[in-house]
Enzyme design. Structure first.
Site, PDB file in Angstrom:
ATOM      1  NE  ARG A  10      -3.805  -1.915   2.722  1.00 27.88           N
ATOM      2  CZ  ARG A  10      -3.699  -3.045   3.418  1.00 27.88           C
ATOM      3  NH1 ARG A  10      -2.560  -3.313   4.069  1.00 27.88           N
ATOM      4  NH2 ARG A  10      -4.692  -3.902   3.477  1.00 27.88           N
TER       5      ARG A  10
ATOM      6  NE  ARG B 247      -3.279  -2.980  -1.615  1.00 26.33           N
ATOM      7  CZ  ARG B 247      -2.953  -3.887  -0.694  1.00 26.33           C
ATOM      8  NH1 ARG B 247      -1.690  -4.259  -0.566  1.00 26.33           N
ATOM      9  NH2 ARG B 247      -3.863  -4.413   0.108  1.00 26.33           N
TER      10      ARG B 247
ATOM     11  CG  HIS C 132      -7.326  -7.823   1.073  1.00 26.13           C
ATOM     12  ND1 HIS C 132      -7.546  -8.167  -0.243  1.00 26.13           N
ATOM     13  CD2 HIS C 132      -6.966  -6.513   1.043  1.00 26.13           C
ATOM     14  CE1 HIS C 132      -7.328  -7.123  -1.027  1.00 26.13           C
ATOM     15  NE2 HIS C 132      -6.971  -6.113  -0.262  1.00 26.13           N
TER      16      HIS C 132
ATOM     17  CE1 TYR D 281      -6.867  -6.448  -7.442  1.00 26.17           C
ATOM     18  CE2 TYR D 281      -7.285  -7.333  -5.257  1.00 26.17           C
ATOM     19  CZ  TYR D 281      -6.898  -6.285  -6.074  1.00 26.17           C
ATOM     20  OH  TYR D 281      -6.549  -5.088  -5.526  1.00 26.17           O
TER      21      TYR D 281
END
Length: 304
Positions: free
Chosen positions: A145, A241, A264, A273
């Site tokens: 991040r 990312r 996550h 995704y």
């Protein structure tokens, strides 16, 4: 109507310790509702009923607000009326059973593998560009991040093992693998970093002045890198990312592993995704399968 609202904002600031930005957001959303009520001829908060609030939601939707933005409005209204109930200024909370309209989930944009490789294979011209290339390689290599990259300290790097230790959301620590290209880029940056960083500076990435590089500066430098290298889309940290996650999933198919790498808490967050991966597979199918190609160009002899 303003006096109870002002008391509520003070309650958020003093009792709940919310930031000024959060308090401003609540106040702005509730002032918007107050204006709509006033235009409808109602000048007291207790006059708002559930069916009125549903009409208000419809108005917000027609004005172009997304389902997520409307949900934020309703959350502020719901919380405000709980405060009014506590203060005995209203008899009930009209927002309890009102829900925002659902909006389609936006899929994150990702960069093409070949274009990213071309952008990252570019040669830096000065120490600042050596730093920039190192940042971008690390983000794409490990899926960091923006905040994790900006907060990175020297002690978190283990180049011998090819690992980096980051502190993510909820102050959770995770150890991530670093690819060979990124390790090489880090070594190159660390060799020129003393030209900018004063002795004792812990931050991995420093500015021209020698202090920790800000998140805004990282965003700006990434955008600049894309422009000068001829990228066909705007580069930003989350694009790297998202691209990391999507490309990993395309290659491995291991959703749990990608979840762990991204940090996550809920696998449902990572599942977006899988939709990107399916789109990729669908494109490959359309371009490669003989009957898919034939159907696009019309029936072949065997189809007639």
């Amino acid at each position: 109507m303003q006096e109870p609202l002002s008391r509520f904002v003070r309650h958020l600031a003093s009792e709940k310790r919310h930031s000024p930005r959060t308090c401003d957001s609540y106040e702005r959303d509730l002032n918007r509702l107050a204006l709509w009520l006033a235009e409808s001829g109602r000048d007291q908060w207790r006059l708002l009923l559930s069916h009125d609030l549903r009409r208000y939601v419809a108005v917000l939707s027609r004005q172009g607000l997304s389902g997520r933005s409307i949900a934020r409005h309703l959350s502020a209204i719901r919380r405000f009326y709980n405060f009014l109930l506590r203060e005995r200024l209203v008899a009930d909370n009209p927002a309890v059973d009102v829900r925002a309209p659902k909006s389609g989930r936006r899929l994150p944009r990702v960069a093409d593998v070949d274009q990213l490789s071309q952008l990252l294979d570019a040669s830096p011209d000065d120490p600042l560009e050596v730093r920039d290339l190192c940042m971008f390689e690390l983000m794409y290599s490990s899926g960091l991040r923006l905040s994790e990259l900006a907060d990175l300290n020297l002690e978190a790097l283990d180049l011998r093992a090819g690992e980096v230790r980051v502190i993510g959301k909820g102050n959770k620590e995770r150890v991530l693998p670093v690819g060979r290209k990124a390790v090489d880029a880090i070594r190159a940056w660390l060799s020129v970093r003393p030209e900018l960083a004063p002795e004792g500076e812990k931050a991995v990435f420093v500015s021209r002045r020698g202090d920790r590089l800000s998140r805004r500066s990282i965003q700006s430098r990434l955008g600049r890198w894309g422009i000068t290298r001829g990228a066909d889309q705007k580069l930003h940290p989350h694009l790297l990312r998202h691209s990391f996650a999507s490309h990993m999933l395309e290659s491995s198919g291991d959703l749990r592993a990608v979840q762990e790498l991204l940090g996550h808490a809920d696998i449902a967050t990572t599942q977006v995704y899988t939709h990107l991966d399916f789109q990729h597979l669908a494109r490959v199918y359309d371009q490669s399968h003989p009957r898919a190609r034939r159907n696009k160009s019309g029936p072949g002899p065997d189809d007639q």
